[in-house]
Enzyme design. Structure first.
Site, PDB file in Angstrom:
ATOM      1  N   SER A 122       0.813  -1.211   0.000  1.00 29.97           N
ATOM      2  CA  SER A 122       0.000   0.000   0.000  1.00 29.97           C
ATOM      3  C   SER A 122       0.846   1.261   0.000  1.00 29.97           C
ATOM      4  O   SER A 122       0.299   2.363  -0.030  1.00 29.97           O
ATOM      5  CB  SER A 122      -0.928   0.006   1.220  1.00 29.97           C
ATOM      6  OG  SER A 122      -0.175  -0.110   2.418  1.00 29.97           O
ATOM      7  N   HIS A 143      -2.747  -3.057  -5.756  1.00 35.67           N
ATOM      8  CA  HIS A 143      -3.167  -2.729  -4.398  1.00 35.67           C
ATOM      9  C   HIS A 143      -4.679  -2.863  -4.267  1.00 35.67           C
ATOM     10  O   HIS A 143      -5.443  -2.005  -4.710  1.00 35.67           O
ATOM     11  CB  HIS A 143      -2.716  -1.298  -4.059  1.00 35.67           C
ATOM     12  CG  HIS A 143      -3.105  -0.835  -2.699  1.00 35.67           C
ATOM     13  ND1 HIS A 143      -3.280   0.494  -2.393  1.00 35.67           N
ATOM     14  CD2 HIS A 143      -3.363  -1.521  -1.550  1.00 35.67           C
ATOM     15  CE1 HIS A 143      -3.621   0.609  -1.127  1.00 35.67           C
ATOM     16  NE2 HIS A 143      -3.687  -0.592  -0.592  1.00 35.67           N
ATOM     17  N   GLU A 155      -5.885  -0.337  -7.058  1.00 30.42           N
ATOM     18  CA  GLU A 155      -4.910   0.695  -7.433  1.00 30.42           C
ATOM     19  C   GLU A 155      -3.731  -0.010  -8.093  1.00 30.42           C
ATOM     20  O   GLU A 155      -3.012  -0.776  -7.445  1.00 30.42           O
ATOM     21  CB  GLU A 155      -4.476   1.449  -6.179  1.00 30.42           C
ATOM     22  CG  GLU A 155      -3.628   2.671  -6.442  1.00 30.42           C
ATOM     23  CD  GLU A 155      -3.258   3.407  -5.163  1.00 30.42           C
ATOM     24  OE1 GLU A 155      -3.104   4.633  -5.212  1.00 30.42           O
ATOM     25  OE2 GLU A 155      -3.115   2.752  -4.094  1.00 30.42           O
ATOM     26  N   ASN A 193      -3.052   6.086  -0.271  1.00 33.86           N
ATOM     27  CA  ASN A 193      -2.501   6.365   1.054  1.00 33.86           C
ATOM     28  C   ASN A 193      -1.799   7.713   1.152  1.00 33.86           C
ATOM     29  O   ASN A 193      -1.635   8.238   2.256  1.00 33.86           O
ATOM     30  CB  ASN A 193      -1.573   5.233   1.483  1.00 33.86           C
ATOM     31  CG  ASN A 193      -2.371   4.051   1.995  1.00 33.86           C
ATOM     32  OD1 ASN A 193      -3.346   4.221   2.718  1.00 33.86           O
ATOM     33  ND2 ASN A 193      -1.984   2.853   1.603  1.00 33.86           N
TER      34      ASN A 193
END
Length: 305
Positions: A122, A143, A155, A193
């Site tokens: 991540s 991800h 992702e 993130n």
């Protein structure tokens, strides 16, 4: 089913790993789930079965489809055996750079030459991970979001050397699984993130500075910003140790003070209060209970600076 990908190996049988196995098996792929612990693999199969039972109850999956999907999952404790016939390998181990480097070094030696090596990281650099292999063009980030069977987003992260055809294949594969793929480039935290973790950190700083309490912060973000879950509850769900690890990647990668993790977060992780998985973080978690109860340590406000 995409012709190029028939067998998928997933490294790691934890929350993310078993969720990824779930969606691939349900999508018709042969799945090899690998972990160093057979007991962990057995628990993962049980979790997948229970999650599929929920789908059966909701009418989104038949009993026959559930049985067929579970029948497509094989478990392994030996890495070489697990990857020898794989077309795609997805690493879903702990968010630890040293561990991931070792896994990718081993995968590069053991996996078929044409196999694509993906990571569910991540935040850790795909380019850095790829540098530990002799096939950087075939290394990519994939991800998934938690819980994997429910969340639509994947992702997809290009490393510096990732081949465009590999990106296209993983993009199409994600769509075939019923996901919504979004392609991003390799910078610390990617997009999910890079935006999410500073928000969670700011919520923790607001709590640390006594601006508002746990419930107030989460309620404001849920009702005022239409978030399905407040940032502190979400941090508990992700794992406070994982949040800290990602913030450290952002802080180190950008060298910007705005990404420095809150001291309250650091203290909670050092004390072992990691969120839902440890039984207590910002909230207390009792097995079988869905009621949110703020941690006594935070409710008492003894933590204020």
């Amino acid at each position: 089913m995409l012709q190029q990908i028939k067998t998928v190996t997933v490294i790691g049988s934890g929350t993310m790993g078993n969720g990824i196995c779930h969606v691939f098996a349900q999508g018709g792929y042969n799945v090899h789930m690998m972990d160093i612990n057979q007991a962990a693999l057995d628990r993962a199969i049980g979790t997948i079965g229970k999650n599929m039972d929920r789908q059966v109850t909701k009418g989104s999956l038949t009993e026959a489809d559930k049985a067929a999907a579970l029948g497509r999952i094989a478990t392994y404790t030996d890495l070489a055996t697990a990857v020898k016939d794989a077309d795609l390998i997805i690493e879903a181990a702990t968010e630890n750079i040293d561990l991931k480097m070792k896994i990718f070094q081993d995968l590069d030696k053991l996996a078929p030459e044409n196999a694509i090596l993906a990571t569910n990281t991540s935040s850790i650099s795909i380019t850095r991970i790829a540098s530990y292999t002799r096939r950087p063009t075939k290394v990519i980030g994939m991800h998934f979001m938690n819980p994997v069977p429910v969340m639509k987003l994947v992702e997809i992260i290009n490393g510096y050397a990732t081949d465009a055809k590999v990106t296209e294949l993983i993009y199409d594969l994600s769509k075939q699984l019923g996901k919504v793929p979004c392609v991003v480039n390799d910078y610390p935290g990617f997009i999910a993130n890079r935006i999410l973790m500073p928000m969670i950190n700011e919520a923790i700083l607001s709590l640390q500075e006594g601006v508002a309490g746990v419930e107030e912060i989460d309620t404001i973000m849920k009702l005022g910003m239409a978030h399905p879950m407040g940032p502190l509850q979400l941090a508990d769900f992700i794992g406070l140790d994982t949040c800290l690890a990602i913030l450290n990647v952002l802080y180190t990668g950008f060298g910007n003070q705005k990404y420095a993790p809150a001291s309250l977060l650091i203290n909670m992780v050092q004390a072992g209060y990691l969120g839902a998985k440890s039984g207590e973080g910002f909230y207390k978690y009792t097995p079988g209970s869905k009621e949110l109860v703020v941690s006594d340590r935070l409710a008492s406000k003894q933590w204020k600076m």
